[in-house]
Design an enzyme around this catalytic site. Structure first.
Site, PDB file in Angstrom:
ATOM      1  N   ARG A 125      33.471  57.700  15.087  1.00  0.00           N
ATOM      2  CA  ARG A 125      33.358  59.141  15.350  1.00  0.00           C
ATOM      3  C   ARG A 125      31.901  59.596  15.315  1.00  0.00           C
ATOM      4  O   ARG A 125      31.502  60.456  16.096  1.00  0.00           O
ATOM      5  CB  ARG A 125      34.197  59.921  14.345  1.00  0.00           C
ATOM      6  CG  ARG A 125      34.346  61.380  14.705  1.00  0.00           C
ATOM      7  CD  ARG A 125      35.585  62.005  14.107  1.00  0.00           C
ATOM      8  NE  ARG A 125      36.005  63.133  14.904  1.00  0.00           N
ATOM      9  CZ  ARG A 125      37.237  63.606  14.941  1.00  0.00           C
ATOM     10  NH1 ARG A 125      38.193  63.030  14.236  1.00  0.00           N
ATOM     11  NH2 ARG A 125      37.525  64.646  15.701  1.00  0.00           N
ATOM     12  N   HIS A 140      41.590  65.938  17.298  1.00  0.00           N
ATOM     13  CA  HIS A 140      41.693  66.793  16.123  1.00  0.00           C
ATOM     14  C   HIS A 140      40.564  66.426  15.166  1.00  0.00           C
ATOM     15  O   HIS A 140      40.049  65.307  15.209  1.00  0.00           O
ATOM     16  CB  HIS A 140      43.055  66.571  15.456  1.00  0.00           C
ATOM     17  CG  HIS A 140      43.408  67.589  14.421  1.00  0.00           C
ATOM     18  ND1 HIS A 140      42.955  67.511  13.126  1.00  0.00           N
ATOM     19  CD2 HIS A 140      44.169  68.718  14.492  1.00  0.00           C
ATOM     20  CE1 HIS A 140      43.433  68.536  12.429  1.00  0.00           C
ATOM     21  NE2 HIS A 140      44.160  69.290  13.227  1.00  0.00           N
ATOM     22  N   TYR A 141      40.184  67.367  14.309  1.00  0.00           N
ATOM     23  CA  TYR A 141      39.076  67.073  13.392  1.00  0.00           C
ATOM     24  C   TYR A 141      39.451  66.060  12.322  1.00  0.00           C
ATOM     25  O   TYR A 141      38.572  65.476  11.675  1.00  0.00           O
ATOM     26  CB  TYR A 141      38.551  68.361  12.744  1.00  0.00           C
ATOM     27  CG  TYR A 141      39.532  69.071  11.839  1.00  0.00           C
ATOM     28  CD1 TYR A 141      39.689  68.694  10.499  1.00  0.00           C
ATOM     29  CD2 TYR A 141      40.302  70.132  12.315  1.00  0.00           C
ATOM     30  CE1 TYR A 141      40.593  69.344   9.672  1.00  0.00           C
ATOM     31  CE2 TYR A 141      41.201  70.791  11.497  1.00  0.00           C
ATOM     32  CZ  TYR A 141      41.342  70.395  10.181  1.00  0.00           C
ATOM     33  OH  TYR A 141      42.240  71.031   9.364  1.00  0.00           O
ATOM     34  N   ARG A 142      40.736  65.804  12.137  1.00  0.00           N
ATOM     35  CA  ARG A 142      41.147  64.828  11.125  1.00  0.00           C
ATOM     36  C   ARG A 142      41.069  63.407  11.670  1.00  0.00           C
ATOM     37  O   ARG A 142      41.145  63.182  12.870  1.00  0.00           O
ATOM     38  CB  ARG A 142      42.575  65.113  10.655  1.00  0.00           C
ATOM     39  CG  ARG A 142      42.695  66.369   9.827  1.00  0.00           C
ATOM     40  CD  ARG A 142      44.129  66.652   9.460  1.00  0.00           C
ATOM     41  NE  ARG A 142      44.216  67.847   8.624  1.00  0.00           N
ATOM     42  CZ  ARG A 142      45.294  68.611   8.514  1.00  0.00           C
ATOM     43  NH1 ARG A 142      46.390  68.296   9.190  1.00  0.00           N
ATOM     44  NH2 ARG A 142      45.291  69.670   7.736  1.00  0.00           N
TER      45      ARG A 142
END
Length: 201
Positions: A125, A140-142
């Protein structure tokens, strides 16, 4: 792109916000500010990991100067796998790769819904945010990081931890399949559901 469903006659993967996007990248090193992405692959599974479809597997062109800066481990590993030769022969840029991957993912999961799934995925990431920011925003940010279960198992259930042997092929697609297999392994042996209330053995 190939359907990798294990059971013949299984339904195709239906676009769903609960589908999971598995990703792996190979890089020239560990620092996203100075190193570059040289391979990316994705696999999308349903939420229970029973159905999966492979996306693009792309070697990303980098200059000989960039490749020459790799340390010995990276030169040896990516040389043995043939990745360095594929990178040199490739005409795909990071922007090209990001666009191809995003188009594939949009067919299988809505933007902003799937966590980024894999092993030590925060490292992928970081590189994606640096070199493929538009693709990074698709997720998604997760994160769903199998390494979390690995580290918990190592401390709490060392026998289970030692039971999964990685092949360490260090190619993006092979590493994704290994991450999915590893999560299945922990689901069967470590993430054991509690018996319903009132149920006795």
């Amino acid at each position: 792109m190939t359907d990798i469903s294990a059971v013949a006659g299984q339904p195709a993967l239906v676009r769903n916000e609960l589908n999971l996007v598995w990703l792996d990248m190979e890089m020239t090193g560990l620092d996203p500010d100075t190193d570059r992405i040289i391979e990316i692959a994705v696999v999308v599974t349903n939420s229970t990991l029973d159905i999966a479809v492979e996306g693009p597997v792309l070697a990303i062109h980098q200059s000989d100067e960039t490749l020459a800066k790799m340390d010995d481990w990276n030169k040896n590993t990516h040389g043995r796998s043939g990745l360095i030769d594929r990178v040199r022969a490739s005409s795909v840029t990071e922007a090209d790769a990001a666009a191809q991957i995003a188009a594939f993912l949009a067919e299988h999961v809505p933007p902003g819904k799937s966590p980024m799934c894999g092993n030590s995925i925060c490292q992928d990431r970081r590189f994606m945010a640096r070199w493929m920011p538009e693709l990074e925003r698709f997720f998604h940010y997760r994160n769903l990081d199998v390494s979390t279960l690995k580290e918990l198992c190592r401390r709490w259930q060392p026998a289970i931890y030692k039971g999964f042997q990685k092949r360490a092929m260090h190619t993006a697609l092979a590493d994704i399949h290994e991450s999915i297999d590893e999560l299945k392994y922990y689901r069967e042996r470590f993430l054991i559901p509690a018996a319903p209330a009132g149920e006795t053995a």
